[in-house]
Write a protein that holds these residues in place. Structure first.
Motif, PDB file in Angstrom:
ATOM      1  N   MET A  10       0.627  -1.185   0.496  1.00  0.00           N
ATOM      2  CA  MET A  10       0.254  -0.150   0.082  1.00  0.00           C
ATOM      3  C   MET A  10       0.652   1.343  -0.018  1.00  0.00           C
ATOM      4  N   VAL A  11       1.481   1.584   1.792  1.00  0.00           N
ATOM      5  CA  VAL A  11       2.113   2.397   1.252  1.00  0.00           C
ATOM      6  C   VAL A  11       3.588   2.212   0.834  1.00  0.00           C
ATOM      7  N   THR A  12       4.662   1.437   1.703  1.00  0.00           N
ATOM      8  CA  THR A  12       5.776   0.783   1.963  1.00  0.00           C
ATOM      9  C   THR A  12       6.800   0.430   0.768  1.00  0.00           C
ATOM     10  N   ASP A  13       5.705   0.205  -0.568  1.00  0.00           N
ATOM     11  CA  ASP A  13       6.462   0.112  -1.696  1.00  0.00           C
ATOM     12  C   ASP A  13       6.202   1.112  -2.358  1.00  0.00           C
ATOM     13  N   LYS A  14       6.095   2.176  -2.440  1.00  0.00           N
ATOM     14  CA  LYS A  14       5.649   3.190  -2.855  1.00  0.00           C
ATOM     15  C   LYS A  14       6.845   3.983  -3.348  1.00  0.00           C
ATOM     16  N   GLU A  15       7.591   5.396  -3.850  1.00  0.00           N
ATOM     17  CA  GLU A  15       8.102   6.238  -4.132  1.00  0.00           C
ATOM     18  C   GLU A  15       8.195   6.979  -2.800  1.00  0.00           C
ATOM     19  N   GLY A  16       7.196   7.504  -2.239  1.00  0.00           N
ATOM     20  CA  GLY A  16       7.476   8.761  -1.235  1.00  0.00           C
ATOM     21  C   GLY A  16       7.580   7.995  -0.455  1.00  0.00           C
ATOM     22  N   TYR A  17       7.271   6.664  -0.063  1.00  0.00           N
ATOM     23  CA  TYR A  17       8.091   5.610   1.455  1.00  0.00           C
ATOM     24  C   TYR A  17       9.439   6.194   1.312  1.00  0.00           C
ATOM     25  N   ALA A  18       9.720   5.408  -0.209  1.00  0.00           N
ATOM     26  CA  ALA A  18      11.461   5.092  -0.102  1.00  0.00           C
ATOM     27  C   ALA A  18      12.093   7.052   0.544  1.00  0.00           C
ATOM     28  N   GLN A  19      11.158   8.006  -0.576  1.00  0.00           N
ATOM     29  CA  GLN A  19      12.081   9.206   0.066  1.00  0.00           C
ATOM     30  C   GLN A  19      12.037   9.210   1.127  1.00  0.00           C
ATOM     31  N   LEU A  20      10.580   9.218   2.336  1.00  0.00           N
ATOM     32  CA  LEU A  20      10.372   9.370   3.373  1.00  0.00           C
ATOM     33  C   LEU A  20      11.145   8.316   4.404  1.00  0.00           C
ATOM     34  N   ILE A  21      12.418   7.222   3.431  1.00  0.00           N
ATOM     35  CA  ILE A  21      12.844   6.680   5.072  1.00  0.00           C
ATOM     36  C   ILE A  21      14.524   7.801   4.384  1.00  0.00           C
ATOM     37  N   GLN A  22      14.635   8.191   3.022  1.00  0.00           N
ATOM     38  CA  GLN A  22      16.173   9.296   2.919  1.00  0.00           C
ATOM     39  C   GLN A  22      15.914  10.118   4.146  1.00  0.00           C
ATOM     40  N   TYR A  23      14.971  10.505   4.609  1.00  0.00           N
ATOM     41  CA  TYR A  23      14.365  11.857   4.963  1.00  0.00           C
ATOM     42  C   TYR A  23      15.320  11.247   6.161  1.00  0.00           C
ATOM     43  N   LEU A  24      14.718  10.080   6.862  1.00  0.00           N
ATOM     44  CA  LEU A  24      14.781   9.799   8.173  1.00  0.00           C
ATOM     45  C   LEU A  24      16.559   9.547   7.966  1.00  0.00           C
ATOM     46  N   THR A  25      16.887   9.017   7.283  1.00  0.00           N
ATOM     47  CA  THR A  25      18.065   8.732   7.194  1.00  0.00           C
ATOM     48  C   THR A  25      19.106  10.216   7.044  1.00  0.00           C
ATOM     49  N   GLU A  26      19.380  11.371   6.662  1.00  0.00           N
ATOM     50  CA  GLU A  26      19.240  12.500   6.870  1.00  0.00           C
ATOM     51  C   GLU A  26      19.092  13.118   7.679  1.00  0.00           C
ATOM     52  N   HIS A  27      18.774  12.395   8.528  1.00  0.00           N
ATOM     53  CA  HIS A  27      18.069  13.277   9.940  1.00  0.00           C
ATOM     54  C   HIS A  27      19.124  12.299  11.502  1.00  0.00           C
ATOM     55  N   LEU A  28      19.317  11.279  10.792  1.00  0.00           N
ATOM     56  CA  LEU A  28      19.484  10.387  11.775  1.00  0.00           C
ATOM     57  C   LEU A  28      20.611  10.879  13.232  1.00  0.00           C
ATOM     58  N   GLY A  29      21.411  11.907  12.735  1.00  0.00           N
ATOM     59  CA  GLY A  29      22.265  12.907  13.345  1.00  0.00           C
ATOM     60  C   GLY A  29      21.616  13.248  14.452  1.00  0.00           C
ATOM     61  N   LEU A  30      20.694  13.759  14.148  1.00  0.00           N
ATOM     62  CA  LEU A  30      19.470  14.127  14.837  1.00  0.00           C
ATOM     63  C   LEU A  30      19.155  13.126  16.681  1.00  0.00           C
ATOM     64  N   PHE A  31      19.509  11.797  16.204  1.00  0.00           N
ATOM     65  CA  PHE A  31      18.892  11.279  17.167  1.00  0.00           C
ATOM     66  C   PHE A  31      20.432  10.423  17.238  1.00  0.00           C
ATOM     67  N   GLU A  32      21.701  10.734  16.911  1.00  0.00           N
ATOM     68  CA  GLU A  32      23.008  10.075  18.324  1.00  0.00           C
ATOM     69  C   GLU A  32      22.942  11.028  18.854  1.00  0.00           C
ATOM     70  N   ASN A  33      22.549  11.515  19.180  1.00  0.00           N
ATOM     71  CA  ASN A  33      22.929  12.775  21.027  1.00  0.00           C
ATOM     72  C   ASN A  33      21.552  12.116  21.490  1.00  0.00           C
ATOM     73  N   ALA A  34      22.027  12.088  23.561  1.00  0.00           N
ATOM     74  CA  ALA A  34      21.125  11.595  24.268  1.00  0.00           C
ATOM     75  C   ALA A  34      20.969  13.053  24.338  1.00  0.00           C
ATOM     76  N   GLY A  35      19.848  13.659  24.897  1.00  0.00           N
ATOM     77  CA  GLY A  35      19.439  14.261  25.325  1.00  0.00           C
ATOM     78  C   GLY A  35      19.030  13.968  26.285  1.00  0.00           C
TER      79      GLY A  35
END
Length: 115
Positions: A1-26
């Motif tokens: 339904m959505v996980t096999d669509k291009e939009g989902y792949a782009q959303l996962i790429q968006y997350l991976t581009e922002h992984l640095g946000l999750f590296e530092n525990a606050g």
């Protein structure tokens, strides 16, 4: 339904581009972990999706639930090293935005289904 669509792949790429946000525990916002907040907010978004689309069949709703399970699996894989840390304010904002974008993917696909 959505996980096999291009939009989902782009959303996962968006997350991976922002992984640095999750590296530092606050300092935690509310005691939730990163994965708990993803799960809670995704669940809330899917409840809204289903509420906005009462014409969905039982089978279609089950498909949506399976898709959310697949999304959570992907998130657990991507965020394996930081999923159990307490979520900070910046991460919380990102997760809120991300889950809203996931909802948009479902909204688009459901609109295609019910035409």
């Amino acid at each position: 339904m959505v996980t096999d669509k291009e939009g989902y792949a782009q959303l996962i790429q968006y997350l991976t581009e922002h992984l640095g946000l999750f590296e530092n525990a606050g300092s935690g916002v509310d005691g939730s972990t990163v994965m708990e907040l993803f799960e809670d907010l995704l669940a809330a978004q899917i409840i809204v999706v289903c509420g906005q689309n009462p014409e969905l069949s039982f089978s279609q709703r089950n498909t949506i639930i399976r898709e959310v399970d697949a999304i959570m699996y992907d998130l657990e894989e991507i965020l394996a090293g930081c999923g159990r840390q307490q979520v900070n304010r910046e991460q919380s904002y990102f997760i809120t935005e991300f889950t809203g974008l996931v909802k948009n993917l479902f909204d688009h696909e459901i609109a295609q289904l019910v035409r």
